[in-house]
Design an enzyme around this catalytic site. Structure first.
Site: not given
Ligand SMILES: [Zn+2]
Length: 374
Positions: A60, A63-64, A285, A323, A325, A328, A354
């Site tokens: 970025d 500025g933000f 984002d 899930c 992942c 999990c 996760h």
């Molecule tokens: Zn998960």
């Protein structure tokens, strides 16, 4: 895009991000500029090499953060003077300086310097701010065009298009200089061909205009006139109601070319990113998946779970049964709850993995549904 504020997605290593299928990360110019500093990153070969990440990065403009982290900032036409949140030292950011820093960091996509208009603001103030952002966009582009070859990419990345042009000129001189053998010329030509397949950074423009549809429209059209390879919608998610965010995104999108990336900055929940992607937003984002994870807030197919709650103390089920992942598949809610309660670093790591997986999966489903596999 997961947010890697200081060149790190908090708690999640780069190899895990790759396993999660992350294609692009966001780095915050403001934070990287203050620490470790532009010169360090540049000397280390740019942000990609410094952080060991060869997939895409977007930075970025800084500025933000200047506007959100600094109460003592002073804004003039020239730029913004602000105090570091780390040590109180005084710094100055302008369109030119923001470009210089982002070119030095060497991300693939960089952002024009804009003013994120505070919310709420009256119409006159919004117009003034929008007009200044447009002037800053033109200054950003001018500086970028004049300096885009100054990227720090060394041997590990391709040279920029501009250095290619310089190379081409030298190469023409080399060929003209005479009596080269056929082999020398062939080798030389293949080198040139390799170099021609490269790109410079892409500088995106940012549409402002606060919550005013007409000013958003004008900001979009005039930013497009300046001509960028991609456009962002900035200045949203600043405390306005969600329904208003949606309306402004929808009306602004109408004015942005569909054949260029359209990036909605700083958004959102899993439901929101799916909604905006379906509306035509290409990039988003948000710190939410990782920040929420560190606070024990987990996104699951059954809704949000606050893992710190006592009711999970002996819950042997997976965090999210749907899930797939690595977290999990391996750990129970009881264990994750224990890690959180014991303030273990691993709690933040696993929760972040996760949540990132959940976000990536949300976007994968949207892509599948929309028939775009990339
Ligand atoms: Zn998960």
């Amino acid at each position: 895009m997961p947010v890697g504020t200081v060149g790190s997605v908090k708690g999640v290593s780069q190899d895990v991000l790759e396993q999660l299928g992350v294609q692009i990360l966001l780095g915050n110019t403001y934070h990287l500029y203050l620490r470790p500093g532009l010169d360090v990153v540049r000397r280390m070969g740019g942000l990609h090499r410094f952080m060991g990440w060869d997939r895409a990065i977007l930075t970025d403009s800084g500025g933000f953060q200047v506007f959100s982290l600094n109460d003592l900032r002073k804004v003039t036409e020239e730029g913004v003077t602000f105090r570091s949140h780390l040590d109180g030292s005084t710094h100055f950011l302008s369109p030119e300086r923001a470009m210089e820093i982002q070119i030095g960091l060497g991300a693939d996509i960089i952002m024009a310097f804009d003013e994120c208009t505070e919310h709420p603001a009256d119409r006159e103030r919004v117009r003034e701010s929008m007009e200044m952002t447009l002037r800053w966009a033109a200054r950003s582009k001018k500086y970028f065009e004049e300096h885009k070859e100054e990227v720090p990419w060394g041997d590990s990345r391709q040279p920029s298009a501009v250095s290619f042009q310089k190379h081409q000129v030298a190469s023409d001189q080399w060929l003209v200089a005479g009596n080269r053998t056929v082999d020398e010329k062939t080798n030389h030509q293949s080198l040139i061909t390799r170099h021609s397949a490269i790109a410079t950074q892409a500088l995106f423009g940012i549409v402002q205009g606060s919550m005013d549809r007409e000013l958003r429209r004008e900001s979009a059209l005039r930013t497009i006139e300046i001509d960028f390879p991609g456009y962002a919608i900035g200045g949203l998610s600043v405390g306005e109601p969600r329904e208003l965010t949606r309306e402004i995104v929808e009306s602004t999108l109408e004015h942005l070319p569909a054949d260029k990336p359209r990036y909605l900055m700083g958004v959102g929940t899993p439901e929101e990113i799916a909604l905006y992607a379906r509306m035509g937003i290409d990039m988003m984002d948000c710190v939410l998946p990782t920040r929420a994870a560190r606070h024990g807030l987990l996104f699951t197919s059954e809704g949000r779970i606050s893992i710190k709650q006592a009711r999970y103390a002996e819950d042997q089920s997976a965090l999210d049964p749907e899930c797939e992942c690595s977290v999990c598949r391996r750990y129970s809610r009881a264990y994750l709850r224990h890690l959180y309660a014991a303030n273990e670093i691993l709690a933040q790591v696993l929760n972040s993995i996760h949540n990132l997986h959940f976000y990536m999966e949300t976007m994968r489903r949207v892509r599948e549904e929309m028939g775009t596999s990339h």
